[in-house]
Motif scaffolding. Structure first.
Motif, PDB file in Angstrom:
ATOM      1  N   LEU A   1       0.833  -1.201   0.000  1.00 50.99           N
ATOM      2  CA  LEU A   1       0.000   0.000   0.000  1.00 50.99           C
ATOM      3  C   LEU A   1       0.869   1.252   0.000  1.00 50.99           C
ATOM      4  CD1 LEU A   1      -2.874   1.142   0.187  1.00 50.99           C
ATOM      5  CD2 LEU A   1      -2.639   1.055   2.662  1.00 50.99           C
ATOM      6  N   LEU A   2       1.921   1.275   0.816  1.00 52.12           N
ATOM      7  CA  LEU A   2       2.828   2.423   0.840  1.00 52.12           C
ATOM      8  C   LEU A   2       3.547   2.602  -0.490  1.00 52.12           C
ATOM      9  CD1 LEU A   2       4.391   2.196   4.398  1.00 52.12           C
ATOM     10  CD2 LEU A   2       2.834   3.929   3.518  1.00 52.12           C
ATOM     11  N   ARG A   3       3.893   1.501  -1.127  1.00 52.56           N
ATOM     12  CA  ARG A   3       4.544   1.577  -2.431  1.00 52.56           C
ATOM     13  C   ARG A   3       3.610   2.187  -3.463  1.00 52.56           C
ATOM     14  NH1 ARG A   3       3.888   1.145  -7.407  1.00 52.56           N
ATOM     15  NH2 ARG A   3       5.585   0.536  -8.712  1.00 52.56           N
ATOM     16  N   ARG A   4       2.353   1.814  -3.383  1.00 54.56           N
ATOM     17  CA  ARG A   4       1.390   2.348  -4.347  1.00 54.56           C
ATOM     18  C   ARG A   4       1.129   3.826  -4.094  1.00 54.56           C
ATOM     19  NH1 ARG A   4      -3.929  -0.574  -6.655  1.00 54.56           N
ATOM     20  NH2 ARG A   4      -4.313   0.997  -8.207  1.00 54.56           N
ATOM     21  N   ILE A   5       1.127   4.232  -2.827  1.00 52.31           N
ATOM     22  CA  ILE A   5       0.962   5.647  -2.501  1.00 52.31           C
ATOM     23  C   ILE A   5       2.176   6.429  -2.974  1.00 52.31           C
ATOM     24  CG2 ILE A   5       0.834   7.292  -0.592  1.00 52.31           C
ATOM     25  CD1 ILE A   5      -0.855   5.203   0.898  1.00 52.31           C
ATOM     26  N   ALA A   6       3.383   5.888  -2.743  1.00 47.96           N
ATOM     27  CA  ALA A   6       4.609   6.574  -3.138  1.00 47.96           C
ATOM     28  C   ALA A   6       4.729   6.698  -4.653  1.00 47.96           C
ATOM     29  CB  ALA A   6       5.815   5.823  -2.583  1.00 47.96           C
ATOM     30  N   ALA A   7       4.140   5.789  -5.384  1.00 49.34           N
ATOM     31  CA  ALA A   7       4.205   5.846  -6.845  1.00 49.34           C
ATOM     32  C   ALA A   7       3.318   6.956  -7.406  1.00 49.34           C
ATOM     33  CB  ALA A   7       3.793   4.501  -7.436  1.00 49.34           C
TER      34      ALA A   7
ATOM     35  N   TYR B   1     -11.337  -1.101  -5.958  1.00 47.63           N
ATOM     36  CA  TYR B   1     -11.614  -2.531  -5.780  1.00 47.63           C
ATOM     37  C   TYR B   1     -10.519  -3.400  -6.374  1.00 47.63           C
ATOM     38  CZ  TYR B   1     -14.329  -6.818  -5.664  1.00 47.63           C
ATOM     39  OH  TYR B   1     -14.748  -8.092  -5.432  1.00 47.63           O
ATOM     40  N   SER B   2     -10.058  -3.080  -7.582  1.00 49.99           N
ATOM     41  CA  SER B   2      -9.056  -3.919  -8.228  1.00 49.99           C
ATOM     42  C   SER B   2      -7.703  -3.802  -7.540  1.00 49.99           C
ATOM     43  CB  SER B   2      -8.925  -3.547  -9.700  1.00 49.99           C
ATOM     44  OG  SER B   2      -8.432  -2.226  -9.829  1.00 49.99           O
ATOM     45  N   GLY B   3      -7.359  -2.617  -7.057  1.00 53.85           N
ATOM     46  CA  GLY B   3      -6.096  -2.449  -6.349  1.00 53.85           C
ATOM     47  C   GLY B   3      -6.070  -3.232  -5.049  1.00 53.85           C
ATOM     48  N   GLY B   4      -7.181  -3.248  -4.353  1.00 57.70           N
ATOM     49  CA  GLY B   4      -7.269  -4.009  -3.110  1.00 57.70           C
ATOM     50  C   GLY B   4      -7.145  -5.506  -3.348  1.00 57.70           C
ATOM     51  N   LEU B   5      -7.725  -5.980  -4.434  1.00 55.00           N
ATOM     52  CA  LEU B   5      -7.613  -7.403  -4.761  1.00 55.00           C
ATOM     53  C   LEU B   5      -6.191  -7.783  -5.142  1.00 55.00           C
ATOM     54  CD1 LEU B   5     -10.889  -8.181  -6.733  1.00 55.00           C
ATOM     55  CD2 LEU B   5     -10.258  -8.879  -4.430  1.00 55.00           C
ATOM     56  N   LYS B   6      -5.504  -6.882  -5.834  1.00 56.96           N
ATOM     57  CA  LYS B   6      -4.117  -7.151  -6.205  1.00 56.96           C
ATOM     58  C   LYS B   6      -3.231  -7.228  -4.968  1.00 56.96           C
ATOM     59  CE  LYS B   6      -4.415  -4.928 -10.693  1.00 56.96           C
ATOM     60  NZ  LYS B   6      -4.013  -3.768 -11.489  1.00 56.96           N
ATOM     61  N   ILE B   7      -3.430  -6.310  -4.039  1.00 57.28           N
ATOM     62  CA  ILE B   7      -2.643  -6.314  -2.804  1.00 57.28           C
ATOM     63  C   ILE B   7      -2.960  -7.560  -1.995  1.00 57.28           C
ATOM     64  CG2 ILE B   7      -2.331  -5.142  -0.590  1.00 57.28           C
ATOM     65  CD1 ILE B   7      -2.538  -2.508  -2.113  1.00 57.28           C
ATOM     66  N   LEU B   8      -4.216  -7.950  -1.922  1.00 57.84           N
ATOM     67  CA  LEU B   8      -4.591  -9.162  -1.203  1.00 57.84           C
ATOM     68  C   LEU B   8      -3.965 -10.391  -1.847  1.00 57.84           C
ATOM     69  CD1 LEU B   8      -6.318 -10.537   0.998  1.00 57.84           C
ATOM     70  CD2 LEU B   8      -8.123 -10.686  -0.715  1.00 57.84           C
ATOM     71  N   ALA B   9      -3.993 -10.464  -3.170  1.00 56.02           N
ATOM     72  CA  ALA B   9      -3.404 -11.608  -3.875  1.00 56.02           C
ATOM     73  C   ALA B   9      -1.897 -11.675  -3.648  1.00 56.02           C
ATOM     74  CB  ALA B   9      -3.722 -11.516  -5.360  1.00 56.02           C
ATOM     75  N   LEU B  10      -1.222 -10.545  -3.689  1.00 54.49           N
ATOM     76  CA  LEU B  10       0.221 -10.528  -3.451  1.00 54.49           C
ATOM     77  C   LEU B  10       0.564 -10.909  -2.018  1.00 54.49           C
ATOM     78  CD1 LEU B  10       1.265  -7.353  -5.443  1.00 54.49           C
ATOM     79  CD2 LEU B  10       1.879  -9.718  -5.948  1.00 54.49           C
ATOM     80  N   THR B  11      -0.262 -10.496  -1.066  1.00 57.48           N
ATOM     81  CA  THR B  11      -0.035 -10.848   0.337  1.00 57.48           C
ATOM     82  C   THR B  11      -0.212 -12.348   0.551  1.00 57.48           C
ATOM     83  OG1 THR B  11      -0.815  -8.655   1.009  1.00 57.48           O
ATOM     84  CG2 THR B  11      -0.763 -10.364   2.694  1.00 57.48           C
TER      85      THR B  11
END
Length: 68
Positions: free
Chosen positions: A29-35, A45-55
């Motif tokens: 999440l911090l990486r996405r904010i910093a970008a 919704y899609s960003g949250g799913l991507k972060i959940l999948a990566l976790t």
């Protein structure tokens, strides 16, 4: 001890997995904010799913490669 699917797990194992999940997802999440992608306080919704999948992928890889 916590019982899940008729198996007892130590509480510290559950806490370890939850804390690791929070740390990993927070880093993504911090990486996405910093970008600067406009992902501030309300994730889409899609960003949250991507972060959940990566976790989940990170936790699975840590488990299967015996990194615990």
């Amino acid at each position: 001890m916590i019982r899940l699917f008729n198996v007892y797990y130590p509480t510290r194992t559950i806490v370890l997995l939850l804390c690791e999940g929070w740390i990993v997802s927070g880093c993504f999440l911090l990486r996405r904010i910093a970008a600067g992608s406009g992902y501030y306080l309300v994730p889409d919704y899609s960003g949250g799913l991507k972060i959940l999948a990566l976790t989940v992928l990170d936790a699975a890889c840590s488990y299967y490669f015996d990194l615990y």
